[in-house]
Write a protein that holds these residues in place. Structure first.
Motif, short mmCIF file in Angstrom:
data_model
loop_
_atom_site.label_atom_id
_atom_site.label_comp_id
_atom_site.label_asym_id
_atom_site.label_seq_id
_atom_site.Cartn_x
_atom_site.Cartn_y
_atom_site.Cartn_z
N LYS A 1 0.80 -1.23 0.00
CA LYS A 1 0.00 0.00 0.00
C LYS A 1 0.83 1.28 0.00
N GLY A 2 2.08 1.20 0.44
CA GLY A 2 2.92 2.38 0.45
C GLY A 2 2.60 3.34 1.58
N VAL B 1 -0.62 6.09 6.14
CA VAL B 1 -1.21 7.34 6.63
C VAL B 1 -2.71 7.19 6.82
N GLU B 2 -3.38 6.47 5.92
CA GLU B 2 -4.83 6.27 6.05
C GLU B 2 -5.16 5.47 7.30
N LEU B 3 -4.37 4.41 7.57
CA LEU B 3 -4.60 3.62 8.78
C LEU B 3 -4.39 4.46 10.03
N VAL C 1 -6.52 7.46 14.75
CA VAL C 1 -6.58 8.69 15.55
C VAL C 1 -8.01 9.21 15.63
N SER C 2 -8.76 9.17 14.51
CA SER C 2 -10.15 9.66 14.53
C SER C 2 -11.02 8.78 15.42
N ALA C 3 -10.78 7.46 15.40
CA ALA C 3 -11.56 6.56 16.27
C ALA C 3 -11.27 6.83 17.74
N LEU C 4 -9.99 7.02 18.08
CA LEU C 4 -9.63 7.32 19.46
C LEU C 4 -10.18 8.67 19.91
N GLY C 5 -10.11 9.67 19.01
CA GLY C 5 -10.65 10.98 19.36
C GLY C 5 -12.14 10.94 19.60
N LYS D 1 -13.40 -2.19 11.55
CA LYS D 1 -13.90 -1.85 10.21
C LYS D 1 -12.89 -1.03 9.41
N ASN D 2 -12.31 0.00 10.03
CA ASN D 2 -11.49 0.96 9.29
C ASN D 2 -9.99 0.70 9.37
N VAL D 3 -9.56 -0.18 10.29
CA VAL D 3 -8.12 -0.41 10.44
C VAL D 3 -7.76 -1.88 10.20
N VAL D 4 -8.36 -2.78 10.97
CA VAL D 4 -7.97 -4.20 10.90
C VAL D 4 -8.31 -4.80 9.54
N ILE D 5 -9.54 -4.59 9.06
CA ILE D 5 -9.95 -5.17 7.78
C ILE D 5 -9.13 -4.60 6.63
#
Length: 229
Positions: A94-95, A100-102, A107-111, A208-212
């Motif tokens: 993914k490069g 950066v997306e992960l 960060v958004s989930a923790l916030g 949903k947004n990180v592990v998968i």
């Protein structure tokens, strides 16, 4: 059906139990902190923490000395093969953009979790009395300005992010005092179900947004190779 009713009853019991508010009382006076947590009939004093003295153990009798057994030479271990690093694999597939997306999703989930947790707390009482001192009038005035610039924005942030029912803050200079004096006390309440809900939502967003996405990014190259073959 009976098992389903029992399961629903257990879930309803814990939902009702976790919906009962827990209260936290914190105070500071004369260089001493006090903190108590109450929930239902339970009361736990966190500060000051008192250590219980351990009972002295009786000295054990020394066993008789025996001849040391002959040491056997350890068998030579074969070097273990190192497994592939999944983070390196994801980075190759993914490069930088994928990494950066992960990170941004994490960060958004923790916030979001911390925001929901803060909004779940209710400050029933907040009292602060701060007397600022100084060697002379000029130093005392400078110290007073610094303390006001530090404390008032913090109190404003707390009142904007949390529910505050009653508060009273007083900061004033004392040109004759030798040292600063602080008196602080607060009573905070929270429903435990608010914290558990925030954690469950956080886990769902991370999966949903990180592990998968992380697992999908590791398999990208393998799929392209099979198609080319």
């Amino acid at each position: 059906m009976i098992f389903l009713y029992i399961l629903l009853g257990i879930i309803a019991f814990f939902v009702i139990l976790f919906s009962i508010k827990a209260s936290i009382a914190v105070s500071y006076k004369e260089d001493l902190w006090h903190a108590d947590v109450r929930w239902l009939f339970l009361k736990l004093s966190i500060l000051p923490y008192e250590k219980k003295e351990k009972k002295k153990k009786k000295p054990k009798k020394e066993p008789k000395k025996e001849e040391p057994p002959q040491e056997e030479k350890p068998a030579e271990e074969k070097p273990k093969k190192k497994g592939k690093n999944p983070f390196k694999t994801f980075y190759k597939n993914k490069g930088v953009d994928g990494v950066v997306e992960l990170l941004s999703n994490t960060v958004s989930a923790l916030g979001g979790m911390f925001g929901k947790i803060l909004r779940g707390f209710t400050i029933n009482e907040l009292f602060l009395d701060y007397t600022v001192s100084g060697n002379d009038a000029a130093v005392c005035a400078i110290n007073y300005g610094e303390r006001c610039s530090q404390i008032w924005p913090l109190l404003g942030y707390i009142c904007s992010c949390m529910k505050v029912r009653k508060y009273d803050a007083n900061i004033e200079p004392d040109f004759l005092a030798d040292k600063d004096t602080i008196e602080f006390s607060t009573k905070i309440s929270v429903r435990p179900i608010t914290l558990t809900n925030a954690v469950v939502i956080l886990l769902g967003k991370l999966i949903k947004n990180v592990v998968i996405k992380f697992l999908a990014g590791m398999k990208t190259k393998t799929k392209t190779k099979t198609k080319s073959n």
